[in-house]
Motif scaffolding. Sequence first.
Motif, mmCIF file in Angstrom:
data_model
loop_
_atom_site.group_PDB
_atom_site.id
_atom_site.type_symbol
_atom_site.label_atom_id
_atom_site.label_comp_id
_atom_site.label_asym_id
_atom_site.label_seq_id
_atom_site.Cartn_x
_atom_site.Cartn_y
_atom_site.Cartn_z
ATOM 1 N N GLY A 1 0.703 -1.045 0.160
ATOM 2 C CA GLY A 1 -0.127 -0.105 -0.020
ATOM 3 C C GLY A 1 0.963 1.346 -0.118
ATOM 4 N N VAL A 2 1.999 1.238 0.737
ATOM 5 C CA VAL A 2 2.763 2.466 0.956
ATOM 6 C C VAL A 2 3.492 2.597 -0.605
ATOM 7 C CG1 VAL A 2 4.641 3.707 2.283
ATOM 8 C CG2 VAL A 2 2.873 2.392 3.438
ATOM 9 N N LEU A 3 3.991 1.501 -0.997
ATOM 10 C CA LEU A 3 4.736 1.752 -2.298
ATOM 11 C C LEU A 3 3.682 2.122 -3.414
ATOM 12 C CD1 LEU A 3 6.479 -1.619 -2.189
ATOM 13 C CD2 LEU A 3 7.773 0.740 -2.365
ATOM 14 N N LEU A 4 2.638 2.079 -3.412
ATOM 15 C CA LEU A 4 1.748 2.421 -4.276
ATOM 16 C C LEU A 4 1.408 3.936 -3.967
ATOM 17 C CD1 LEU A 4 -1.050 -0.209 -4.801
ATOM 18 C CD2 LEU A 4 0.894 0.288 -6.205
ATOM 19 N N TYR A 5 1.158 4.380 -2.768
ATOM 20 C CA TYR A 5 1.195 5.652 -2.259
ATOM 21 C C TYR A 5 2.253 6.474 -2.568
ATOM 22 C CZ TYR A 5 1.166 9.352 1.503
ATOM 23 O OH TYR A 5 0.896 10.564 2.140
ATOM 24 N N TYR A 6 3.493 6.042 -2.549
ATOM 25 C CA TYR A 6 4.817 6.967 -2.993
ATOM 26 C C TYR A 6 5.248 6.895 -4.730
ATOM 27 C CZ TYR A 6 6.199 7.823 1.465
ATOM 28 O OH TYR A 6 6.375 8.597 2.793
ATOM 29 N N ALA A 7 4.462 5.920 -5.256
ATOM 30 C CA ALA A 7 4.422 5.958 -6.637
ATOM 31 C C ALA A 7 3.701 7.221 -7.358
ATOM 32 C CB ALA A 7 3.826 4.572 -7.392
ATOM 33 N N ILE A 8 2.438 7.226 -6.564
ATOM 34 C CA ILE A 8 1.560 8.463 -6.861
ATOM 35 C C ILE A 8 2.467 9.801 -6.665
ATOM 36 C CG2 ILE A 8 -0.427 9.608 -6.584
ATOM 37 C CD1 ILE A 8 -1.647 6.751 -6.104
ATOM 38 N N ALA A 9 3.068 9.976 -5.432
ATOM 39 C CA ALA A 9 3.978 10.972 -4.872
ATOM 40 C C ALA A 9 5.042 11.304 -6.078
ATOM 41 C CB ALA A 9 4.690 10.701 -3.775
ATOM 42 N N ASN A 10 5.537 10.285 -6.480
ATOM 43 C CA ASN A 10 6.612 10.591 -7.868
ATOM 44 C C ASN A 10 5.850 11.131 -8.911
ATOM 45 O OD1 ASN A 10 9.424 9.788 -6.791
ATOM 46 N ND2 ASN A 10 8.360 8.240 -5.950
ATOM 47 N N ALA A 11 5.014 10.600 -9.139
ATOM 48 C CA ALA A 11 4.179 11.233 -10.472
ATOM 49 C C ALA A 11 3.743 12.382 -10.155
ATOM 50 C CB ALA A 11 3.279 9.932 -10.618
ATOM 51 N N ALA A 12 3.069 12.834 -9.111
ATOM 52 C CA ALA A 12 2.444 14.113 -8.688
ATOM 53 C C ALA A 12 3.990 15.109 -8.839
ATOM 54 C CB ALA A 12 1.799 14.116 -7.403
ATOM 55 N N ALA A 13 5.073 14.748 -8.040
ATOM 56 C CA ALA A 13 6.300 15.503 -8.392
ATOM 57 C C ALA A 13 6.848 15.957 -9.750
ATOM 58 C CB ALA A 13 7.337 14.891 -7.298
ATOM 59 N N PHE A 14 6.741 14.798 -10.386
ATOM 60 C CA PHE A 14 7.112 14.702 -11.881
ATOM 61 C C PHE A 14 6.490 16.091 -12.783
ATOM 62 C CE2 PHE A 14 6.924 13.807 -16.377
ATOM 63 C CZ PHE A 14 8.484 13.626 -16.629
ATOM 64 N N THR A 15 5.297 16.164 -12.292
ATOM 65 C CA THR A 15 4.455 17.278 -12.968
ATOM 66 C C THR A 15 4.757 18.747 -12.641
ATOM 67 O OG1 THR A 15 2.493 17.053 -11.552
ATOM 68 C CG2 THR A 15 2.516 15.463 -13.292
ATOM 69 N N GLN A 16 5.470 18.802 -11.433
ATOM 70 C CA GLN A 16 5.539 20.355 -10.835
ATOM 71 C C GLN A 16 6.421 21.008 -12.074
ATOM 72 O OE1 GLN A 16 6.726 18.830 -6.765
ATOM 73 N NE2 GLN A 16 5.914 20.846 -6.338
ATOM 74 N N PRO A 17 6.162 22.111 -12.117
ATOM 75 C CA PRO A 17 6.827 23.142 -13.126
ATOM 76 C C PRO A 17 8.105 23.374 -12.320
ATOM 77 C CG PRO A 17 5.320 24.366 -11.952
ATOM 78 C CD PRO A 17 4.956 22.897 -11.539
ATOM 79 N N ALA A 18 8.949 24.092 -13.432
ATOM 80 C CA ALA A 18 10.632 24.252 -12.896
ATOM 81 C C ALA A 18 10.443 25.088 -11.746
ATOM 82 C CB ALA A 18 11.226 24.934 -14.196
ATOM 83 N N GLU A 19 9.757 26.239 -11.630
ATOM 84 C CA GLU A 19 9.896 27.177 -10.670
ATOM 85 C C GLU A 19 9.643 26.345 -9.010
ATOM 86 O OE1 GLU A 19 5.796 27.947 -12.356
ATOM 87 O OE2 GLU A 19 7.857 27.384 -12.945
ATOM 88 N N GLN A 20 8.924 25.188 -9.317
ATOM 89 C CA GLN A 20 8.671 24.605 -7.993
ATOM 90 C C GLN A 20 9.515 23.472 -7.575
ATOM 91 O OE1 GLN A 20 4.454 23.506 -8.151
ATOM 92 N NE2 GLN A 20 3.609 25.229 -8.140
ATOM 93 N N ARG A 21 10.467 23.233 -8.427
ATOM 94 C CA ARG A 21 11.563 21.932 -8.482
ATOM 95 C C ARG A 21 12.556 22.302 -7.657
ATOM 96 N NH1 ARG A 21 9.480 18.246 -11.024
ATOM 97 N NH2 ARG A 21 11.433 16.783 -10.403
ATOM 98 N N ARG A 22 12.933 21.264 -6.735
ATOM 99 C CA ARG A 22 14.311 21.296 -5.975
ATOM 100 C C ARG A 22 15.216 20.031 -6.527
ATOM 101 N NH1 ARG A 22 13.075 23.288 -0.012
ATOM 102 N NH2 ARG A 22 11.275 24.688 -0.262
ATOM 103 N N TRP A 23 14.790 19.247 -7.175
ATOM 104 C CA TRP A 23 15.646 18.118 -7.661
ATOM 105 C C TRP A 23 15.260 17.822 -9.054
ATOM 106 C CZ3 TRP A 23 13.726 18.288 -2.535
ATOM 107 C CH2 TRP A 23 14.536 18.317 -1.695
ATOM 108 N N PRO A 24 16.088 17.435 -10.059
ATOM 109 C CA PRO A 24 15.709 16.905 -11.342
ATOM 110 C C PRO A 24 14.463 16.014 -11.603
ATOM 111 C CG PRO A 24 17.746 16.035 -10.845
ATOM 112 C CD PRO A 24 17.289 16.814 -9.613
ATOM 113 N N ARG A 25 13.769 16.046 -12.741
ATOM 114 C CA ARG A 25 12.796 15.044 -12.753
ATOM 115 C C ARG A 25 13.071 13.565 -13.006
ATOM 116 N NH1 ARG A 25 10.269 19.549 -15.803
ATOM 117 N NH2 ARG A 25 7.901 19.458 -14.995
ATOM 118 N N PHE A 26 14.513 13.161 -13.131
ATOM 119 C CA PHE A 26 14.814 11.985 -13.350
ATOM 120 C C PHE A 26 14.757 11.436 -11.976
ATOM 121 C CE2 PHE A 26 18.935 13.359 -12.276
ATOM 122 C CZ PHE A 26 19.534 12.640 -11.568
#
Length: 423
Positions: free
Chosen positions: A353-378
């Motif tokens: 359950g928690v791995l699925l939770y974080y999979a969605i977190a990573n997908a959500a973070a991937f969509t953040q624009p450049a001005e909100q990013r602190r780490w690269p998309r990869f």
Amino acid sequence: MTERSISPQPALARRLGVGDAAVIGLGSMVGAGVFAVWAPAARAAGALVLLSLVIAAFVAYCNAVASAQLAAVYPVSGGTYAYGRERLGPWWGYAAGCAFVLGKTASCAAMALTFATYAVPGHEWAQRLTALAAVLALTAVNYRGVTRTAALTRVLVGCTLLVLAIVVAVLLISPAADHVTNWSTSTNPYGVLQAAGLLFFAFAGYARIATMGEEVRDPARTIPRAILIALFVAVGIYLLVGVSLLLALGPDRIAASSAPLATAVEAVGAAWAQPIVRVGAALASLGALLALIAGIGRTSLAMARTRDLPRWLAAVHPRFQVPHHAELALAVVVGVLVLTTDLRGVIGFSSFGVLLYYAIANAAAFTQPAEQRRWPRFVNVLGLAGCLVLAVTLPLTSAVTCAVLLGLAMLARLLVRRRASTA
């Protein structure tokens, strides 16, 4: 209010600094898992269990930076439930919230029962009633406010770390220790990945910091720092404990033991330390349970605000400023579970359950624009891939059970939404 909006009312109080938030996360990670997760991990990975630990830690790091980046922009209760709704849409947020609540509610029951097993060895019903008492007592602490939660967590984490320090020292320097260096047990890549998925159970605690984002001061600064501090300290502790266990027992004896740390101190001629291990495991279970109640309460609050859970759960206590209805409801559910089931083998279920939770977190973070990013998309891509790979390598029964329950939750939302639209 649209379905995707996140209501900020009623609000929780911002009372936590970096230290308090990091301790709450650390209390979740250095919980009963450090005493219990080694045996199933060693059965899967054998001599390569430390490699599994490194893989789990790397995936946890990717997830942590995704959560930190999102929490800095969306400092509200709910963690990935809130982030998924904002970045991906309501259904993704709902899936994340359900995965978290399902997995961690089972973990609550497991932690309560683990505490009772160590605290009251003997009669089953004495253990169940003790577990129920622990749930009620820690719910009462959470009910009194987040600063009470943080203060008690500091005490429990401090005691747990002291116990672990004593155990590691005994295992490494005991005059009677005959350190095992032949770790050549058979294993395979699938087993290594399965063990990494099980060990990930230990590193999921930093989610508690993100789910409590509405209660930290200066969240854009506090949350990222607290998440990374808690994660790196926990990884260091697990590496020390893992190396000590391998030297004392070797992978085969770790895999065969239901209480590896207790077995290890006996193996090096320090049976006097077994009561210390028992006390440490009991306190660690309480620390994990305390943080779990806080995290699930905040996620339930966020889901209730958007009517993905009953609106009654969105209530915030006017004096203590905690989601008291959500925490009381959780106490009832967990109380029923500890009286009727034995969920101490729930590690695989919770990890899925928690791995699925974080999979969605990573997908959500991937969509953040450049001005909100602190780490690269990869980094988000690696985190998403890592979560999915570890999830599918977990024990089949655990994965299927969690997936079925999550599917039923999604179906329930669909039926409720359809009924509301035709009313």
